[in-house]
Design an enzyme around this catalytic site. Structure first.
Site, PDB file in Angstrom:
ATOM      1  N   PHE A 192       8.181  -9.205   2.677  1.00  0.00           N
ATOM      2  CA  PHE A 192       8.322  -9.385   4.118  1.00  0.00           C
ATOM      3  C   PHE A 192       9.238  -8.328   4.731  1.00  0.00           C
ATOM      4  O   PHE A 192       9.363  -7.231   4.216  1.00  0.00           O
ATOM      5  CB  PHE A 192       8.759 -10.807   4.453  1.00  0.00           C
ATOM      6  CG  PHE A 192       7.733 -11.844   4.088  1.00  0.00           C
ATOM      7  CD1 PHE A 192       6.446 -11.761   4.587  1.00  0.00           C
ATOM      8  CD2 PHE A 192       8.031 -12.893   3.237  1.00  0.00           C
ATOM      9  CE1 PHE A 192       5.471 -12.708   4.255  1.00  0.00           C
ATOM     10  CE2 PHE A 192       7.076 -13.845   2.893  1.00  0.00           C
ATOM     11  CZ  PHE A 192       5.791 -13.745   3.413  1.00  0.00           C
TER      12      PHE A 192
ATOM     13  N   ALA B 226       9.739 -13.957  -0.442  1.00  0.00           N
ATOM     14  CA  ALA B 226      10.984 -13.511   0.185  1.00  0.00           C
ATOM     15  C   ALA B 226      11.396 -14.400   1.345  1.00  0.00           C
ATOM     16  O   ALA B 226      12.549 -14.361   1.771  1.00  0.00           O
ATOM     17  CB  ALA B 226      10.848 -12.068   0.667  1.00  0.00           C
TER      18      ALA B 226
ATOM     19  N   PHE C  23      -3.069   4.193  11.236  1.00  0.00           N
ATOM     20  CA  PHE C  23      -4.374   3.552  11.361  1.00  0.00           C
ATOM     21  C   PHE C  23      -5.255   4.429  12.253  1.00  0.00           C
ATOM     22  O   PHE C  23      -4.752   5.081  13.177  1.00  0.00           O
ATOM     23  CB  PHE C  23      -4.238   2.156  11.971  1.00  0.00           C
ATOM     24  CG  PHE C  23      -3.701   1.119  11.028  1.00  0.00           C
ATOM     25  CD1 PHE C  23      -4.550   0.214  10.404  1.00  0.00           C
ATOM     26  CD2 PHE C  23      -2.336   1.034  10.759  1.00  0.00           C
ATOM     27  CE1 PHE C  23      -4.056  -0.752   9.531  1.00  0.00           C
ATOM     28  CE2 PHE C  23      -1.840   0.073   9.896  1.00  0.00           C
ATOM     29  CZ  PHE C  23      -2.701  -0.814   9.269  1.00  0.00           C
TER      30      PHE C  23
ATOM     31  N   ARG D 185       5.609  -7.395  -7.260  1.00  0.00           N
ATOM     32  CA  ARG D 185       5.500  -8.810  -7.611  1.00  0.00           C
ATOM     33  C   ARG D 185       4.043  -9.192  -7.877  1.00  0.00           C
ATOM     34  O   ARG D 185       3.126  -8.538  -7.399  1.00  0.00           O
ATOM     35  CB  ARG D 185       6.032  -9.681  -6.470  1.00  0.00           C
ATOM     36  CG  ARG D 185       7.533  -9.584  -6.254  1.00  0.00           C
ATOM     37  CD  ARG D 185       7.928 -10.242  -4.951  1.00  0.00           C
ATOM     38  NE  ARG D 185       7.273  -9.588  -3.820  1.00  0.00           N
ATOM     39  CZ  ARG D 185       7.033 -10.165  -2.658  1.00  0.00           C
ATOM     40  NH1 ARG D 185       7.351 -11.421  -2.462  1.00  0.00           N
ATOM     41  NH2 ARG D 185       6.454  -9.491  -1.684  1.00  0.00           N
TER      42      ARG D 185
ATOM     43  N   THR E 164       0.831  -1.205   0.000  1.00  0.00           N
ATOM     44  CA  THR E 164       0.000   0.000   0.000  1.00  0.00           C
ATOM     45  C   THR E 164       0.862   1.249   0.000  1.00  0.00           C
ATOM     46  O   THR E 164       0.592   2.217  -0.737  1.00  0.00           O
ATOM     47  CB  THR E 164      -0.936  -0.008   1.224  1.00  0.00           C
ATOM     48  OG1 THR E 164      -1.767  -1.168   1.171  1.00  0.00           O
ATOM     49  CG2 THR E 164      -1.799   1.232   1.266  1.00  0.00           C
TER      50      THR E 164
END
Length: 555
Positions: A301, A273, A381, A94, A73
């Site tokens: 990751f 990964a 968040f 990816r 994101t």
């Protein structure tokens, strides 16, 4: 509140010709997959060689948790934010694996108002790249068994075969299997296994190959097993590299899509990964560098996995020179790293945040060892409290860690403008990138340095199977290849229970696998599995499609 899928379905996409035109890709190199997806010929890169490269920025993250860090994101939002401040940008990612999408992860194309689209196609069958890789991989598996069944001229020892089978689905029952049952017509009974397609050596080869000639040469070097005399048996010995390359010829071409705001994106290649090297194809990244001022690329990751492999292996092999690194963190993920329970994640917990901050600190320090400027992106968040944000700010200042808040999930590119501006300042400063693990070190030196410098281990212990493989690799003269560690993504260690910033422990290596075609040795550590399994309540139960073909529950 709209879900990620609902946001994606409401978006108005530009036709792919408009996206291609915005970066001046000639029509002759475009192969369209409907209105919003296209493959761009890998040969187009040859025509771009005289153009200067843009700036390459790697996006990585702290050790992942179930709370979410928002690496993809952030990558998408940052590319859009750069466009908003007048910089020509591209994002390279990816391709998602279907197995984890049906498992617990859901979609993998970003989130909120920072997504690559069309989200459903990207997350599911897309352009068929994973299917083609699975076909080429399983063609080789079938050829091996057919050769053994019919005279076995190469004297392949069925007890010493290294090549598994593959499928792009989480299926724990296929980790160890028996094939060839049912009589001599069905072949020679033997033990076999499956790996998920993202873990196939062919996936790694696709991500590293320059062209079809290079692809065939790499495929030919794949070692499938040993003969009764102890010699390595390769794909070249079986003479099927041509057929495999034929199945893979279109996979070499990068997939062009767009972000929710129309920023061009290549989504191409999909190695995990925690098993392989965890970055998109070299072709996609190199092409994007010729077509834009800034390329935002993501490594899978935490920074101990994707970023380390990108900086120590992918960049040296591909001749890439990264200008900066963005390290993504979230307050809720840091709290989990600090010992908070998932059920209490929405509760304010300054103590857990402070303990978990050590994980961010380790990753930040590790990246600095490569001589690259780093900035932390705090993915915000709504549940973050003001006291938690103040605590995070204080911890960053006391540790001299630069950071900027990011709200790209909720606001798209506008939520990353401040981060983009700071990144531009960072990129304009000095960068002395240099791999931490030199290619010319011995296997033991490479592994020892990696375990102690990045994983913060006290010592390395090779179990008997790994020691036996290392002796074989030394005998065959392949022991000095680069190393790619397969380990848990949830910890910087080899143990998924060691959260935060463990140190001084013993890093345990249980096996070694040779990926001669890709050009590295896979170091298998801890309990990592090359074939994941579905959980008790998989995400597949939530996914559905109505009579009009509209998908729901994907993410």
């Amino acid at each position: 509140m709209l879900t990620d899928l609902e946001i994606a379905q409401k978006a108005e996409l530009k036709e792919i010709d408009e996206i291609a035109s915005s970066v001046s890709i000639p029509d002759k190199h475009i192969r369209r997959y409907g209105k919003h997806i296209a493959k761009i010929s890998h040969q187009y890169l040859n025509e771009l060689q005289d153009k200067p490269d843009g700036k390459l920025v790697l996006v990585t993250a702290i050790s992942p948790t179930s709370a979410g860090e928002g690496k993809t994101t952030t990558s998408v939002g940052l590319a859009m934010a750069l466009n908003k401040i007048g910089k020509k940008s591209f994002v390279t990612l990816r391709e998602p694996s279907v197995g984890p999408i049906m498992g617990i992860k859901g979609g993998a194309a970003g989130g909120g108002y920072s997504q690559v689209l069309p989200m459903e196609e990207i997350n599911l069958h897309f352009t068929g790249d994973f299917h083609a890789i699975s076909l080429a991989h399983n063609l080789l598996s079938a050829v091996i068994d057919a050769h053994i069944n019919f005279d076995n001229e190469l004297r392949i020892d069925p007890a010493q075969l290294y090549w598994p089978r593959t499928m792009d689905m989480n299926d724990r029952a296929l980790r160890q299997i028996i094939v060839g049952l049912g009589g001599s017509a069905n072949g020679y009974p033997r033990e076999d296994s499956f790996v998920i397609t993202a873990a196939s050596e062919i996936m790694a080869i696709i991500c590293l190959s320059k062209n079809l000639v290079d692809l065939k040469e790499r495929l030919a070097r794949i070692i499938v097993g040993r003969s009764y005399d102890g010699d390595f048996i390769t794909v070249k010995d079986l003479n099927v590299q041509g057929a495999m390359a034929t199945l893979l010829k279109d996979v070499l071409d990068p997939n062009l899509v767009q972000t929710i705001e129309g920023t061009p994106a290549f989504v191409h290649g999909g190695p995990f990964a925690n098993i392989a090297h965890g970055t998109n194809t070299l072709t996609a990244t190199k092409m994007a560098l010729k077509l834009s001022d800034y390329v935002i690329t993501e490594a899978g990751f935490g920074a101990d996995l994707g970023a380390e492999k990108f900086l120590d292996f992918v960049c040296p092999v591909g001749g890439l020179n990264p200008s900066a690194v963005v390290l993504v963190a979230s307050i809720r993920a840091l709290k989990l790293n600090g010992g908070a329970s998932k059920k209490d994640i929405l509760e304010e917990d300054l103590s857990a945040l402070e303990k978990g901050f050590e994980n961010l600190k380790v990753h930040f320090e590790n990246i600095h060892k490569y001589g690259i400027p780093v900035i932390v992106a705090l993915n915000e968040f709504p549940t973050d409290t003001e006291k938690e944000r103040e605590k995070f700010d204080g911890l960053c200042k006391s540790n001299s860690i630069p950071y900027e808040r990011s709200s790209v999930w909720a606001e798209g590119g506008a939520g990353g403008v401040d981060l983009a501006r700071k990144l531009v300042e960072l990129v304009d400063g000095p960068s002395d990138y240099k791999p931490l693990i030199p290619m010319d070190l011995s296997f033991e030196e490479k592994l020892d340095k990696l375990a102690k410098e990045i994983y913060r281990a006290g010592r390395v212990d090779l179990e008997p199977a790994a020691k036996s493989k290392l002796r074989l690799f030394k005998k065959q003269g392949v022991d000095r290849l680069p190393i790619i560690v397969a380990k848990t993504q949830y910890s910087i260690s080899d143990d998924d229970k060691k959260l935060g910033a463990p140190q001084g422990y013993t890093f345990k290596v249980r096996d070694l696998n040779l990926s001669a075609g890709a050009g590295f040795i896979v170091v298998v550590a801890g309990k990592i599995m090359l074939m994941p399994g579905l959980g008790r309540d998989p995400n597949a139960k939530q996914i559905d499609v109505d009579a009009d073909g509209k998908i729901s529950g994907l993410f």
